[in-house]
Write an enzyme that holds these catalytic residues in place. Sequence first.
Site, mmCIF file in Angstrom:
data_model
loop_
_atom_site.group_PDB
_atom_site.id
_atom_site.type_symbol
_atom_site.label_atom_id
_atom_site.label_comp_id
_atom_site.label_asym_id
_atom_site.label_seq_id
_atom_site.Cartn_x
_atom_site.Cartn_y
_atom_site.Cartn_z
ATOM 1 N N ASP A 274 0.858 -1.179 0.000
ATOM 2 C CA ASP A 274 0.000 0.000 0.000
ATOM 3 C C ASP A 274 0.898 1.235 0.000
ATOM 4 O OD1 ASP A 274 -2.138 1.672 0.167
ATOM 5 O OD2 ASP A 274 -2.712 1.114 2.211
ATOM 6 N N ASP B 265 -3.009 2.327 -6.027
ATOM 7 C CA ASP B 265 -1.867 2.355 -5.113
ATOM 8 C C ASP B 265 -1.786 1.175 -4.161
ATOM 9 O OD1 ASP B 265 -2.974 4.351 -2.340
ATOM 10 O OD2 ASP B 265 -4.115 3.125 -3.715
ATOM 11 N N GLU B 266 -2.611 0.160 -4.346
ATOM 12 C CA GLU B 266 -2.432 -1.001 -3.482
ATOM 13 C C GLU B 266 -2.741 -2.288 -4.229
ATOM 14 O OE1 GLU B 266 -5.275 -1.641 -0.267
ATOM 15 O OE2 GLU B 266 -6.410 0.085 -0.936
#
Lengths: 375, 386
Positions: B37, B131-132
Amino acid sequence: MKATIERATLLRCLSHVQSVVERRNTIPILSNVLIDAAETGSLKVMATDLDLQVVENMSAASVDTPGAITVSAHLLFDIARKLPDGSQVSLDAADGRMTVKAGRSRFSLPTLPRDDFPMIVEGDLPTKFELPAKTLAELIDRTRFAISTEETRYYLNGIFLHVSDEDRPLLKAAATDGHRLARFTLDRPDGADGMPDVIVPRKAVAELRKLLEESLDGHVQIDLSASKIRFTLGGEGGVVLTSKLIDGTFPDYSRVIPTGNDKLLRLDPRSFYEAVDRVATIATEKTRAVKMGLDKDKVTLSVTSPDNGTAAEELAAEYGADNLEIGFNANYLKDILSQIDSDNVELHLADAGAPTLIRKDDKASALYVLMPMRV
Amino acid sequence: MSYLIAGMAAHDDEPDCDLQDETGEDTPGLRKIIHVDMDAFFASVEQRDNPDLRGRPVAVGGSSGRGVVAAASYEAREFGVKSAMPSVTAKRLCPDLVFCKSRFDVYREVSGQIRDVFRYHTDLVEPLSLDEAFLDVTEDRHGIGSATNIAQVIRRQIRETTQLTASAGVSYNKFLAKLASDQNKPDGLCVIRPGEGASFVAGLPIRRFHGVGPRAEEKMNRLGIATGADLVAKDIAFLRANFGSFADYLYRAARGIDLRPVRSNRIRKSVGGERTFHDDISSGPLLRETLHNIVDIVWERIERAEAKGRTVTLKVKYNDFQISSHARTLSSVVADKAQFTAIGLGLLEEMLPLPRPIRLMGMTLSKLEGVPKKKVRHDDPQLSLL
């Protein structure tokens, strides 16, 4: 704020600043221009996208009430554009609206207060020098086509300016997208000694080039630090463009400029350009490569497309080295050839997988390096 | 721990499709899952690209009346600024908050870079957002030795390629890996080893459980459930009686069990976009102009995704927040932007006159056909200079 101004003056000024304003903005005030009327009778117009700001001064016919306000850049520009030539435009801001009047037309536009308008904090700009506008325009023209548009390598999204000491003090400009490189060299102007290496972003380059077009006979004052650059152009009232610089490290491009390429090809850039353009007619997005076959004093250009067939053309040239076959992206080749302003262009080649050096001659200020395509 | 997992799988009879297709036949032992993350992703990108913002409270998103915070930097979070918070509230909590307009092109580029890092280590990558992502590194493609070491290598590679930090959680299932990545943020790593899962979960407030929101939390508090341990104490019948279909998930989660595999092949079902306006709109000409603007945004996304679809949906939200949508399905895919616009305008005409002004308009292309994968660039005939 209340002022009257000639439509032509207003239009010219807005046309300079409005292209800085992005069409879509999440922060509403960034869609606006700042208009600041001074008691002295001058009107300052300013636009920004937070990375780049342009300020222009123009003389008003009259300033009745000094003051400053912000209003939609594109609306005001479109209004000025459509108003009849020769009309006097009155701008009157009060109670959150700005009234624009000319002849029998009347507009009332929403405004936002000037205090919310963001300004780029320039800070100290210790390096100061001057360049003829023509020289700066040429520097941009010769290099900007090679600027990368790929955002991953953001440090390639601009023109790299740096000083260098070789047999004489120089200022160099370079741009590359990883496939081709353009470099422009000039004698170092007074004041540029010790200048930090800077990368001027693409949008600032484009806006500056537009502004230069109207004052090619003058000089441009350049002030910069490691993080900001300011260009001051003469002309009526003057225009000041301030931009943040790209915060990154430009690659050491000198190592990709070949020095030992021993196969020299000389030919006329215009007929070369036209021939490449002709054979590339059948090239498609996937097969944009044009193949060059080099024999004694002859170049054979050819394109093979699985969909569109084949094309070939022979060109007279000066070539005495071993036969060679090499491919290039036709558009890249054309971009470079269109910058060669002479009857002669030199291509220094090594082999089909190595960078090729292209220039007018060994005295030219501009130099290009082009990486081949596998064909 | 492995006994518990085997036991759970054996008597699991619920028709959850996640469980259906993960019989675990090729993973006899425990899997090794990493959840990565990025830290305050959008805000960190802005601070990376604009040194003036470093060390300052930054929010990405619109600062105007109806803007919401899309991401907040850690400096801003100290003031209580959170994502999805109205910008007005954020500004009140933190008057020095700097708003940046979002630059999704850049975020997508960075997202591509971190996915390249992930794919270097495994093909089993399940992106959850830009983003993860979950990674299944059971295979250890490069012989790095342990999932913990792989996570450290990934964090280092992300830092080197993007100048941004990421946090990672390492464990033997997705549920625990995600909890772990949240544990030592920012720029942290947390490992939950086999055997530690149940005790790790026992100490957690139930709000940290993925899927437990404020409403579920309130209900659990009423039932005397505050932590993972409280949840373990309840039997499955009690949970089913109170939480319905959510019960099985809670039952397993409380024991640190999660059998969902990392799914690398997410298929996009639609491409769309929407905009909320500064001021409500009701006039016909303005509605049409707005639709054109939305087409501009959405068609660009459609082109970028190289998506071809047959259904066009127009959605509006009235000023009382009621949502209405009209859709049209063609017999063949929408050919170009002009056709997409024309269908959108047609759908808009069907909705006119509007009963109330609208505050939001959106368009979506769905019933997608054979969305091509992004072209691989490794056979690019253009040779590289740098």
